[in-house]
Scaffold this motif. Structure first.
Motif, PDB file in Angstrom:
ATOM      1  N   PHE A 128      -3.376 -17.666  -3.182  1.00  0.00           N
ATOM      2  CA  PHE A 128      -1.922 -17.732  -3.211  1.00  0.00           C
ATOM      3  C   PHE A 128      -1.414 -18.260  -4.549  1.00  0.00           C
ATOM      4  N   GLN A 129      -0.199 -17.859  -4.886  1.00  0.00           N
ATOM      5  CA  GLN A 129       0.470 -18.409  -6.060  1.00  0.00           C
ATOM      6  C   GLN A 129       0.857 -19.868  -5.796  1.00  0.00           C
ATOM      7  N   GLU A 130       1.054 -20.608  -6.851  1.00  0.00           N
ATOM      8  CA  GLU A 130       1.432 -22.022  -6.712  1.00  0.00           C
ATOM      9  C   GLU A 130       2.948 -22.126  -6.505  1.00  0.00           C
ATOM     10  N   ARG A 131       3.397 -21.642  -5.371  1.00  0.00           N
ATOM     11  CA  ARG A 131       4.818 -21.690  -5.001  1.00  0.00           C
ATOM     12  C   ARG A 131       4.921 -22.150  -3.555  1.00  0.00           C
ATOM     13  N   THR A 132       5.673 -23.207  -3.336  1.00  0.00           N
ATOM     14  CA  THR A 132       5.837 -23.693  -1.969  1.00  0.00           C
ATOM     15  C   THR A 132       6.947 -22.918  -1.263  1.00  0.00           C
ATOM     16  N   LEU A 133       6.828 -22.825   0.048  1.00  0.00           N
ATOM     17  CA  LEU A 133       7.872 -22.174   0.831  1.00  0.00           C
ATOM     18  C   LEU A 133       9.101 -23.070   0.889  1.00  0.00           C
ATOM     19  N   THR A 134      10.247 -22.464   1.002  1.00  0.00           N
ATOM     20  CA  THR A 134      11.481 -23.236   1.139  1.00  0.00           C
ATOM     21  C   THR A 134      11.641 -23.695   2.583  1.00  0.00           C
ATOM     22  N   LYS A 135      12.507 -24.656   2.776  1.00  0.00           N
ATOM     23  CA  LYS A 135      12.814 -25.144   4.123  1.00  0.00           C
ATOM     24  C   LYS A 135      13.329 -23.995   4.991  1.00  0.00           C
ATOM     25  N   GLU A 136      14.143 -23.154   4.408  1.00  0.00           N
ATOM     26  CA  GLU A 136      14.692 -22.020   5.155  1.00  0.00           C
ATOM     27  C   GLU A 136      13.589 -21.050   5.579  1.00  0.00           C
ATOM     28  N   GLN A 137      12.654 -20.780   4.675  1.00  0.00           N
ATOM     29  CA  GLN A 137      11.546 -19.880   5.022  1.00  0.00           C
ATOM     30  C   GLN A 137      10.701 -20.457   6.153  1.00  0.00           C
ATOM     31  N   ILE A 138      10.401 -21.742   6.063  1.00  0.00           N
ATOM     32  CA  ILE A 138       9.594 -22.397   7.098  1.00  0.00           C
ATOM     33  C   ILE A 138      10.302 -22.335   8.448  1.00  0.00           C
ATOM     34  N   GLU A 139      11.585 -22.637   8.453  1.00  0.00           N
ATOM     35  CA  GLU A 139      12.336 -22.621   9.705  1.00  0.00           C
ATOM     36  C   GLU A 139      12.436 -21.217  10.280  1.00  0.00           C
ATOM     37  N   THR A 140      12.575 -20.227   9.436  1.00  0.00           N
ATOM     38  CA  THR A 140      12.636 -18.837   9.907  1.00  0.00           C
ATOM     39  C   THR A 140      11.319 -18.438  10.561  1.00  0.00           C
ATOM     40  N   ILE A 141      10.221 -18.824   9.951  1.00  0.00           N
ATOM     41  CA  ILE A 141       8.898 -18.506  10.506  1.00  0.00           C
ATOM     42  C   ILE A 141       8.707 -19.200  11.853  1.00  0.00           C
TER      43      ILE A 141
ATOM     44  N   GLY B 118       7.612 -10.715   2.705  1.00  0.00           N
ATOM     45  CA  GLY B 118       6.858 -10.521   1.467  1.00  0.00           C
ATOM     46  C   GLY B 118       5.797 -11.573   1.223  1.00  0.00           C
ATOM     47  N   LEU B 119       5.515 -12.395   2.233  1.00  0.00           N
ATOM     48  CA  LEU B 119       4.505 -13.440   2.106  1.00  0.00           C
ATOM     49  C   LEU B 119       3.171 -12.936   2.636  1.00  0.00           C
ATOM     50  N   GLY B 120       2.107 -13.650   2.301  1.00  0.00           N
ATOM     51  CA  GLY B 120       0.786 -13.333   2.812  1.00  0.00           C
ATOM     52  C   GLY B 120       0.310 -14.429   3.744  1.00  0.00           C
ATOM     53  N   VAL B 121      -0.638 -14.093   4.621  1.00  0.00           N
ATOM     54  CA  VAL B 121      -1.141 -15.064   5.590  1.00  0.00           C
ATOM     55  C   VAL B 121      -2.648 -14.933   5.736  1.00  0.00           C
ATOM     56  N   VAL B 122      -3.271 -16.006   6.223  1.00  0.00           N
ATOM     57  CA  VAL B 122      -4.650 -15.946   6.670  1.00  0.00           C
ATOM     58  C   VAL B 122      -4.842 -16.998   7.758  1.00  0.00           C
TER      59      VAL B 122
ATOM     60  N   PHE C  33      -5.963 -23.402  15.673  1.00  0.00           N
ATOM     61  CA  PHE C  33      -6.246 -22.707  14.414  1.00  0.00           C
ATOM     62  C   PHE C  33      -5.122 -22.995  13.435  1.00  0.00           C
ATOM     63  N   GLY C  34      -5.416 -22.764  12.183  1.00  0.00           N
ATOM     64  CA  GLY C  34      -4.405 -22.921  11.147  1.00  0.00           C
ATOM     65  C   GLY C  34      -3.901 -21.563  10.698  1.00  0.00           C
ATOM     66  N   LEU C  35      -2.791 -21.589   9.981  1.00  0.00           N
ATOM     67  CA  LEU C  35      -2.246 -20.374   9.372  1.00  0.00           C
ATOM     68  C   LEU C  35      -1.744 -20.747   7.983  1.00  0.00           C
ATOM     69  N   ALA C  36      -2.461 -20.279   6.959  1.00  0.00           N
ATOM     70  CA  ALA C  36      -2.034 -20.496   5.580  1.00  0.00           C
ATOM     71  C   ALA C  36      -1.065 -19.384   5.209  1.00  0.00           C
ATOM     72  N   VAL C  37       0.081 -19.764   4.663  1.00  0.00           N
ATOM     73  CA  VAL C  37       1.132 -18.804   4.310  1.00  0.00           C
ATOM     74  C   VAL C  37       1.555 -19.058   2.870  1.00  0.00           C
ATOM     75  N   GLY C  38       1.832 -17.999   2.142  1.00  0.00           N
ATOM     76  CA  GLY C  38       2.307 -18.182   0.769  1.00  0.00           C
ATOM     77  C   GLY C  38       2.518 -16.859   0.065  1.00  0.00           C
ATOM     78  N   TYR C  39       2.823 -16.964  -1.210  1.00  0.00           N
ATOM     79  CA  TYR C  39       3.023 -15.771  -2.036  1.00  0.00           C
ATOM     80  C   TYR C  39       1.661 -15.269  -2.492  1.00  0.00           C
ATOM     81  N   PRO C  40       1.306 -14.037  -2.148  1.00  0.00           N
ATOM     82  CA  PRO C  40      -0.034 -13.524  -2.478  1.00  0.00           C
ATOM     83  C   PRO C  40      -0.302 -13.501  -3.980  1.00  0.00           C
ATOM     84  N   ASP C  41      -1.530 -13.870  -4.326  1.00  0.00           N
ATOM     85  CA  ASP C  41      -1.992 -13.757  -5.705  1.00  0.00           C
ATOM     86  C   ASP C  41      -3.197 -12.819  -5.753  1.00  0.00           C
ATOM     87  N   GLN C  42      -3.256 -11.922  -4.786  1.00  0.00           N
ATOM     88  CA  GLN C  42      -4.291 -10.887  -4.726  1.00  0.00           C
ATOM     89  C   GLN C  42      -3.762  -9.777  -3.828  1.00  0.00           C
TER      90      GLN C  42
END
Length: 249
Positions: A17-30, A129-133, A159-168
């Protein structure tokens, strides 16, 4: 084909993932999207823990088998089976609910509810437009995970879910053929046909791995599964689950 279906069919696990944190709004939407998932009898037997603290994420990465992307992502969610609030309901309504709460059926409901919520969250994230694993490795040592996240007795991190801006941008991994998965009216137990389908799928997967790794890997799916399932994992799980107040009968 609409945008939703395109998103679903284009799913891939992102492990960088890129070094960009999700915003509060993105987290709440998810999270709101997760909550919109179906839930058995409206029981809502799950909770979601968002982990932002860097040291906690690094510790979770270590506990999950040193998976770097557990620590380095836009946000890390831990999905938990949760009947703690239902124990509070027992007090509030002055009713002994232990028989139901400690049953195998309620345990199964909590697992299903959690998985449905997580998949909603994943689709929501990918539609943004985010990626997950998904990270099942947190079950390697649930005692330590529970201590780290301070979860009460009737809560189990699943289980965990990693979310972020894809870097691949990996290719979509081919799934089993539809006719192998989908049965109409009854299960079609023709083992000869099933094995033939598996052999054909082996060729697809072997080619996928060979292309993806420039020839360094070309194992088949059945080889991969046989190797993985030969090694029994997390044998402590049954006792742990029962000690947490789940599935006692």
């Amino acid at each position: 084909m609409n945008v939703t279906i395109e998103t679903l069919l284009n799913h891939k696990s992102i492990r960088k993932f890129q070094e960009r944190t999700l915003t509060k709004e993105q987290i709440e939407t998810i999270v709101k999207s997760a909550q919109a998932a179906s839930t058995s009898s409206f029981i809502q037997a799950y909770s979601i823990i968002g982990v932002k603290d860097k040291q906690k994420k690094e510790k979770l990465a270590e506990l999950a088998g040193n998976q770097v992307y557990v620590a380095k992502n836009g946000h890390f969610f831990v999905f938990c089976a949760d009947i703690h609030r239902h124990e509070l309901i027992s007090d509030m309504e002055s009713k002994d609910l232990s028989g139901s709460l400690e049953s195998m059926e309620t345990f199964m409901v909590s697992l299903i509810d959690t998985a449905l919520a997580a998949q909603n969250a994943s689709v929501a994230a990918e539609s943004m437009g985010l990626g997950v694993v998904y990270i099942g490795g947190i079950r390697n040592n649930l005692e330590e995970v529970c201590k780290l996240l301070k979860v009460p007795k009737k809560v189990i991190p699943l289980f965990g879910l990693a979310v972020g801006y894809p870097d691949q941008s990996p290719d979509v991994k081919p799934r089993l053929p539809l006719e192998h998965i989908y049965h109409e009216d009854s299960y079609h137990e023709n083992n000869g046909v099933l094995k033939e389908q598996l052999l054909e799928y082996n060729e697809v997967i072997s080619s996928y791995y060979e292309k993806r790794t420039n020839g360094k890997r070309k194992d088949t799916w059945t080889e991969q599964m046989a190797q993985m399932l030969s090694n029994q994992k997390r044998q402590y799980m049954k006792e742990f689950i029962q000690n947490k107040g789940f599935s006692k009968h």
